[in-house]
Design a protein around this motif. Structure first.
Motif, PDB file in Angstrom:
ATOM      1  N   GLU A  26      43.415  13.894  28.498  1.00 25.70           N
ATOM      2  CA  GLU A  26      42.651  15.100  28.782  1.00 25.70           C
ATOM      3  C   GLU A  26      42.061  15.689  27.505  1.00 25.70           C
ATOM      4  OE1 GLU A  26      45.969  18.670  28.756  1.00 25.70           O
ATOM      5  OE2 GLU A  26      45.504  17.716  30.677  1.00 25.70           O
ATOM      6  N   GLY A  27      40.945  16.418  27.677  1.00 29.18           N
ATOM      7  CA  GLY A  27      40.291  17.044  26.541  1.00 29.18           C
ATOM      8  C   GLY A  27      39.204  17.987  27.006  1.00 29.18           C
ATOM      9  N   ASP A  28      38.553  18.666  26.042  1.00 25.71           N
ATOM     10  CA  ASP A  28      37.505  19.609  26.395  1.00 25.71           C
ATOM     11  C   ASP A  28      36.146  18.915  26.435  1.00 25.71           C
ATOM     12  OD1 ASP A  28      36.634  19.339  23.739  1.00 25.71           O
ATOM     13  OD2 ASP A  28      37.733  21.110  23.080  1.00 25.71           O
ATOM     14  N   PHE A  29      35.119  19.666  26.846  1.00 17.61           N
ATOM     15  CA  PHE A  29      33.796  19.087  27.059  1.00 17.61           C
ATOM     16  C   PHE A  29      33.211  18.525  25.769  1.00 17.61           C
ATOM     17  CE2 PHE A  29      29.190  19.295  27.245  1.00 17.61           C
ATOM     18  CZ  PHE A  29      28.908  18.683  28.455  1.00 17.61           C
ATOM     19  N   ALA A  30      33.308  19.303  24.673  1.00 18.80           N
ATOM     20  CA  ALA A  30      32.704  18.849  23.414  1.00 18.80           C
ATOM     21  C   ALA A  30      33.342  17.556  22.929  1.00 18.80           C
ATOM     22  CB  ALA A  30      32.839  19.942  22.355  1.00 18.80           C
ATOM     23  N   THR A  31      34.665  17.458  23.073  1.00 20.43           N
ATOM     24  CA  THR A  31      35.365  16.257  22.609  1.00 20.43           C
ATOM     25  C   THR A  31      34.981  15.045  23.440  1.00 20.43           C
ATOM     26  OG1 THR A  31      37.221  17.624  21.876  1.00 20.43           O
ATOM     27  CG2 THR A  31      37.626  15.266  22.107  1.00 20.43           C
ATOM     28  N   TRP A  32      34.980  15.201  24.779  1.00 22.32           N
ATOM     29  CA  TRP A  32      34.596  14.071  25.627  1.00 22.32           C
ATOM     30  C   TRP A  32      33.148  13.664  25.374  1.00 22.32           C
ATOM     31  CZ3 TRP A  32      37.777  10.831  27.292  1.00 22.32           C
ATOM     32  CH2 TRP A  32      38.988  11.161  27.879  1.00 22.32           C
ATOM     33  N   SER A  33      32.273  14.627  25.116  1.00 23.36           N
ATOM     34  CA  SER A  33      30.876  14.293  24.832  1.00 23.36           C
ATOM     35  C   SER A  33      30.772  13.444  23.578  1.00 23.36           C
ATOM     36  CB  SER A  33      30.055  15.574  24.678  1.00 23.36           C
ATOM     37  OG  SER A  33      29.985  16.289  25.889  1.00 23.36           O
ATOM     38  N   ASP A  34      31.522  13.826  22.528  1.00 25.68           N
ATOM     39  CA  ASP A  34      31.505  13.043  21.292  1.00 25.68           C
ATOM     40  C   ASP A  34      32.032  11.630  21.536  1.00 25.68           C
ATOM     41  OD1 ASP A  34      30.416  15.041  19.791  1.00 25.68           O
ATOM     42  OD2 ASP A  34      32.297  15.707  18.892  1.00 25.68           O
ATOM     43  N   VAL A  35      33.094  11.521  22.322  1.00 27.15           N
ATOM     44  CA  VAL A  35      33.681  10.207  22.596  1.00 27.15           C
ATOM     45  C   VAL A  35      32.692   9.327  23.344  1.00 27.15           C
ATOM     46  CG1 VAL A  35      35.451   9.008  23.929  1.00 27.15           C
ATOM     47  CG2 VAL A  35      36.078  10.969  22.527  1.00 27.15           C
ATOM     48  N   LEU A  36      32.107   9.874  24.399  1.00 28.07           N
ATOM     49  CA  LEU A  36      31.233   9.075  25.255  1.00 28.07           C
ATOM     50  C   LEU A  36      29.897   8.760  24.600  1.00 28.07           C
ATOM     51  CD1 LEU A  36      32.043  10.841  28.626  1.00 28.07           C
ATOM     52  CD2 LEU A  36      32.857   8.612  27.854  1.00 28.07           C
ATOM     53  N   LYS A  37      29.533   9.507  23.564  1.00 26.49           N
ATOM     54  CA  LYS A  37      28.323   9.204  22.805  1.00 26.49           C
ATOM     55  C   LYS A  37      28.610   8.307  21.604  1.00 26.49           C
ATOM     56  CE  LYS A  37      26.061  13.580  24.011  1.00 26.49           C
ATOM     57  NZ  LYS A  37      25.648  14.909  23.491  1.00 26.49           N
ATOM     58  N   GLY A  38      29.879   7.967  21.400  1.00 32.65           N
ATOM     59  CA  GLY A  38      30.242   7.093  20.291  1.00 32.65           C
ATOM     60  C   GLY A  38      30.354   7.802  18.961  1.00 32.65           C
ATOM     61  N   LYS A  39      30.432   9.140  18.946  1.00 35.80           N
ATOM     62  CA  LYS A  39      30.513   9.882  17.690  1.00 35.80           C
ATOM     63  C   LYS A  39      31.941   9.998  17.169  1.00 35.80           C
ATOM     64  CE  LYS A  39      26.471  12.853  18.448  1.00 35.80           C
ATOM     65  NZ  LYS A  39      26.016  14.260  18.575  1.00 35.80           N
ATOM     66  N   ALA A  40      32.920   9.723  18.004  1.00 38.57           N
ATOM     67  CA  ALA A  40      34.318   9.876  17.590  1.00 38.57           C
ATOM     68  C   ALA A  40      35.164   8.843  18.302  1.00 38.57           C
ATOM     69  CB  ALA A  40      34.822  11.281  17.909  1.00 38.57           C
ATOM     70  N   ALA A  41      36.264   8.448  17.652  1.00 35.65           N
ATOM     71  CA  ALA A  41      37.168   7.445  18.213  1.00 35.65           C
ATOM     72  C   ALA A  41      38.310   8.121  18.961  1.00 35.65           C
ATOM     73  CB  ALA A  41      37.734   6.569  17.106  1.00 35.65           C
ATOM     74  N   PRO A  42      38.592   7.692  20.202  1.00 31.71           N
ATOM     75  CA  PRO A  42      39.631   8.357  20.995  1.00 31.71           C
ATOM     76  C   PRO A  42      40.999   8.383  20.322  1.00 31.71           C
ATOM     77  CG  PRO A  42      38.352   6.861  22.366  1.00 31.71           C
ATOM     78  CD  PRO A  42      37.931   6.615  20.955  1.00 31.71           C
ATOM     79  N   LEU A  43      41.419   7.262  19.722  1.00 33.15           N
ATOM     80  CA  LEU A  43      42.747   7.219  19.123  1.00 33.15           C
ATOM     81  C   LEU A  43      42.867   8.233  17.995  1.00 33.15           C
ATOM     82  CD1 LEU A  43      45.493   5.988  19.203  1.00 33.15           C
ATOM     83  CD2 LEU A  43      44.691   4.134  17.744  1.00 33.15           C
ATOM     84  N   ALA A  44      41.806   8.363  17.182  1.00 29.89           N
ATOM     85  CA  ALA A  44      41.821   9.364  16.114  1.00 29.89           C
ATOM     86  C   ALA A  44      41.953  10.764  16.689  1.00 29.89           C
ATOM     87  CB  ALA A  44      40.546   9.259  15.285  1.00 29.89           C
ATOM     88  N   LEU A  45      41.251  11.024  17.790  1.00 28.78           N
ATOM     89  CA  LEU A  45      41.296  12.352  18.392  1.00 28.78           C
ATOM     90  C   LEU A  45      42.648  12.631  19.036  1.00 28.78           C
ATOM     91  CD1 LEU A  45      37.722  12.511  19.964  1.00 28.78           C
ATOM     92  CD2 LEU A  45      38.498  13.371  17.760  1.00 28.78           C
ATOM     93  N   ILE A  46      43.300  11.592  19.574  1.00 32.07           N
ATOM     94  CA  ILE A  46      44.652  11.771  20.105  1.00 32.07           C
ATOM     95  C   ILE A  46      45.614  12.095  18.972  1.00 32.07           C
ATOM     96  CG2 ILE A  46      46.598  10.564  21.192  1.00 32.07           C
ATOM     97  CD1 ILE A  46      44.566   9.088  22.942  1.00 32.07           C
ATOM     98  N   MET A  47      45.450  11.408  17.825  1.00 28.39           N
ATOM     99  CA  MET A  47      46.298  11.678  16.663  1.00 28.39           C
ATOM    100  C   MET A  47      46.171  13.128  16.218  1.00 28.39           C
ATOM    101  SD  MET A  47      47.917   8.949  15.756  1.00 28.39           S
ATOM    102  CE  MET A  47      47.847   7.183  15.818  1.00 28.39           C
ATOM    103  N   ARG A  48      44.935  13.660  16.292  1.00 33.43           N
ATOM    104  CA  ARG A  48      44.690  15.000  15.803  1.00 33.43           C
ATOM    105  C   ARG A  48      44.891  16.058  16.864  1.00 33.43           C
ATOM    106  NH1 ARG A  48      38.994  15.087  14.426  1.00 33.43           N
ATOM    107  NH2 ARG A  48      39.425  17.209  13.784  1.00 33.43           N
ATOM    108  N   GLY A  49      45.201  15.644  18.078  1.00 34.17           N
ATOM    109  CA  GLY A  49      45.484  16.594  19.129  1.00 34.17           C
ATOM    110  C   GLY A  49      44.270  17.115  19.864  1.00 34.17           C
ATOM    111  N   LYS A  50      43.071  16.582  19.569  1.00 37.62           N
ATOM    112  CA  LYS A  50      41.877  17.030  20.282  1.00 37.62           C
ATOM    113  C   LYS A  50      41.796  16.388  21.670  1.00 37.62           C
ATOM    114  CE  LYS A  50      38.071  17.807  18.097  1.00 37.62           C
ATOM    115  NZ  LYS A  50      36.828  17.611  17.339  1.00 37.62           N
TER     116      LYS A  50
END
Length: 707
Positions: free
Chosen positions: A655-679
């Motif tokens: 689970e996550g917020d809109f901005a985070t999912w948008s970054d993930v689905l656009k390829g701007k951020a890696a999911p595992l990194a965001l899980i590590m950081r709690g986003k």
């Protein structure tokens, strides 16, 4: 420059840390870390120099108006130079851990230079066992756990294949404010800053009111208040771990199998922190007896920091913490009885909501005049010295191996400031299936810190035996190659870990041999971790290294697409994110992807659900979710559903917020990194079960761009 504090004033808790800083009790946090092999100093400094701009707070320092007419304010350091922050040291032969302990103690001691950004990194060579130590030292007013994790995100990779060092961007800071400008800014900022504080106090009052209005919560709050009142009926007597601080600090460290600690926890139905507090209190009591006794004090009182950061504040820096006192009784011969009492006490205090009240109390001094605040905050440590014997904080780290310039991180031992009159503080931190306890000691008060460390080990073994838990080895993470994954040459300093037999075995094999659990990870994790390795933190990089550009030119960026034609742009509008139409389109894209099928032929772990938090401003008034029924390279079904249904049906829920999912689905951020950081949060399912399928996850993201 993203995520900047430039022009912001210190918050209430940060101001406290800034004003109580002294040579006797410097307010520094950080970690002593150990790595495999020899890490070269110059590449480390070049990498930091090229990436540090991605976390602007590390390029900023504090300034204050004359006569303390305003709060300390963050500004970019016009003289920022990485050489002023990253240092090299070498241990004399033989380079044993006692010598490292002496050096680490000297580095931990002392205040950071306030004329520059308040952080340092020290690389230490010459350590026995073909290892390198790196000590991170950061002022507590500058960061909390979020910003400290961002620094690790910036430095570390998830694979032994180091990322290319990007081109260093031009550093062009805004001009430093003049002294008159600081006075003017202080006047202009005073009213809105106080309004923010008043609003925060009002929110705390509202929270307390809601607690009191609920019968069950009110009972829990009054029980916690009764505990505090009862424990303070008699004046707290000092222990041999209390005295007059000298500023000469040292650290000692111990670590244990996290599997063993969790086995103790599960058998007694307590928390990991309860187990570690039980070990700590037993060791301190034994040390107190060796040093002449407790002087009639029948318990150890520990202050435990509690994070007060709300979901809405996840992206903000600045400390948002309160404290809770925990009383741990002495004179108990049964370690399991001690564990039971610790668990009961901590449960009552956590359920009491007293942390909100303490948070409000710690915020109120910030309403005072700026010139008066240093006097108020300097009195706070005196209050803490009368209220407790020591501090103990805990940090949950990643449970997978991390790498720096191709060198595996072996251990990490955090450190924490000492309060005046307290000669001991403790940091409990977990990493890669180990859990560590660091003892930070003032040498004038606790000169035999290594004796205390030995008692920690003895107490742990006694508790483990009493709980009937056998010795265990932690989970070992090894690597294999997935089919048709391009082979990347590893640095010579990192031995190859994949064997011929492991390359053909099930990549999710969990093998138990004498309590040894092995989870093999596919090399495809490099693709998923790209954003993490490059330290992007959800931000696109505007300047890239020539090596990166050449690599992408040769192999093709998985997220790059051809520029759409006018006819393509005039196609029917794409389905809205996380709707049923989007889920059906996602299933179609997945089943059309040969790359996904090849990467996922062994996936039998079950369905995967994504949950999007409510975002009214994006027309999502309530949380929504989609579920993908994935099996052996195929998506058998997909649909939208409620988050509650998703958590009930799916094997894995993220689970996550809109901005985070948008970054993930656009390829701007890696999911595992965001899980590590709690986003992003993995709220259901096991991370080790996902790790072998990181290439599969990458292909899922590629498919999302085709919906």
């Amino acid at each position: 420059m993203p995520r900047s504090k430039h022009g912001q004033v210190l918050g209430p808790v940060d101001s406290a840390f800034y004003y109580v800083d002294s040579p006797q009790t410097p307010m520094n946090i950080g970690a002593l870390t150990f790595f495999e092999g020899k890490i070269p100093f110059d590449p480390l400094r070049r990498m930091l120099d090229a990436r540090i701009h991605q976390i602007p707070i590390y390029q900023q320092k504090l300034v204050q108006a004359p006569l303390n007419l305003g709060q300390p304010t963050w500004v970019y350091d016009p003289d920022f130079n990485i050489a002023k922050h990253v240092y090299w040291h070498e241990l004399p032969a033989p380079g044993d851990e006692h010598q490292l302990q002496d050096m680490a103690g000297r580095l931990v001691s002392g205040m950071l230079d306030r004329s520059k950004p308040l952080w340092e990194i020290h690389l230490i060579e010459g350590l026995q066992g073909d290892r390198t130590a790196i000590l991170f030292k950061i002022h507590h007013c500058m960061v909390d756990g979020l910003a400290a994790i961002d620094l690790f995100t910036l430095l570390f990779d998830l694979t032994p294949n180091p990322s290319p060092i990007p081109r260093k961007p031009v550093y062009d800071p805004p001009p430093m404010p003049s002294q008159p400008q600081l006075v003017v800014d202080a006047i202009l900022q005073s009213l809105p800053n106080r309004w923010r504080i008043v609003r925060k106090i009002a929110e705390d009052v509202s929270t307390i009111g809601s607690t009191i209005s609920d019968k069950n919560n009110r009972r829990k709050m009054f029980t916690g208040m009764a505990n505090v009142a009862s424990d303070n009926m008699q004046l707290l007597r000092p222990l041999p771990i209390n005295g007059t601080n000298s500023g000469r600090q040292t650290i000692a460290w111990a670590d244990f199998s996290l599997a063993e600690v969790k086995a103790i926890k599960s058998a007694r139905k307590v928390s990991v922190n309860d187990v570690m507090l039980t070990i700590l209190s037993g060791a301190v009591e034994a040390y107190v007896r060796q040093r002449g006794g407790s002087g009639g004090q029948d318990s150890l009182r520990v202050l435990v920091p509690v994070s007060m950061r709300s979901e809405a504040e996840k992206e903000e820096y600045g400390n948002r913490i309160a404290v809770l006192p925990v009383d741990i009784p002495f004179n108990l011969s049964d370690p399991l009885e001690r564990l039971r009492l610790v668990s009961e006490y901590t449960t009552v205090m956590k359920d009491s909501s007293l942390s909100t009240t303490l948070d409000m109390v710690l915020t109120m001094p910030s309403l005072a005049a700026s010139w008066l605040q240093p006097l108020i905050w300097k009195a706070a440590p005196v209050v803490f010295s009368l209220a407790a014997h020591m501090w103990c904080t805990n940090v949950a780290g990643p449970q997978i191996p991390m790498y720096l310039l191709g060198h595996r991180l072996l251990n990490t031992f955090g450190f924490f400031p000492l309060n005046p009159s307290m000669g001991l503080a403790t940091v409990i931190a977990s990493y890669n299936q180990r859990i560590a306890m660091t003892l930070v000691a003032d040498m004038a008060i606790v000169p035999e810190v290594n004796d205390l460390r030995n008692l920690v080990y003895e107490t742990y073994k006694t508790l483990r035996a009493a709980a009937g838990v056998p010795e265990m080895e932690p989970i070992v993470l090894s690597r294999t190659r997935t089919e048709k994954t391009e082979k990347i040459e590893k640095p010579e300093s990192v031995p190859a870990k994949a064997s011929a037999s492991s390359a053909t075995s099930d990549p999710e094999r969990i093998e138990t041999r004498e309590s040894v659990t092995t989870v093999e990870i596919a090399d495809g994790s490099a693709a998923l971790s790209e954003g993490y390795a490059n330290g992007q933190n959800g931000q696109p990089t505007t300047e890239r290294s020539e090596e990166t550009e050449a690599s992408e030119s040769a192999s093709g960026d998985a997220f790059d697409q051809e520029t759409p034609t006018l006819a393509q742009e005039e196609k029917a509008e794409k389905p809205r994110l996380f709707t049923d139409g989007w889920a059906k389109g996602y299933m179609k894209a997945i089943n059309a992807s040969e790359s996904y099928r090849r990467a996922s032929t062994r996936w039998e772990a079950g369905s995967l659900a994504f949950v999007l938090h409510a975002t009214p401003e994006e027309d999502y008034p309530e949380a929504v979710a989609v579920i993908l029924d994935l099996h052996k390279g195929e998506c058998r079904a997909a649909r939208a559903l409620t988050p509650a249904e998703a958590k009930g049906e799916a094997a894995f829920v993220i689970e996550g917020d809109f901005a985070t999912w948008s970054d993930v689905l656009k390829g701007k951020a890696a999911p595992l990194a965001l899980i590590m950081r709690g986003k992003l949060r993995l709220v259901k399912g096991s991370m080790p079960r996902l790790l072998p399928f990181t290439q599969s996850a990458q292909e899922l993201l590629n498919c999302a761009k085709n919906i």
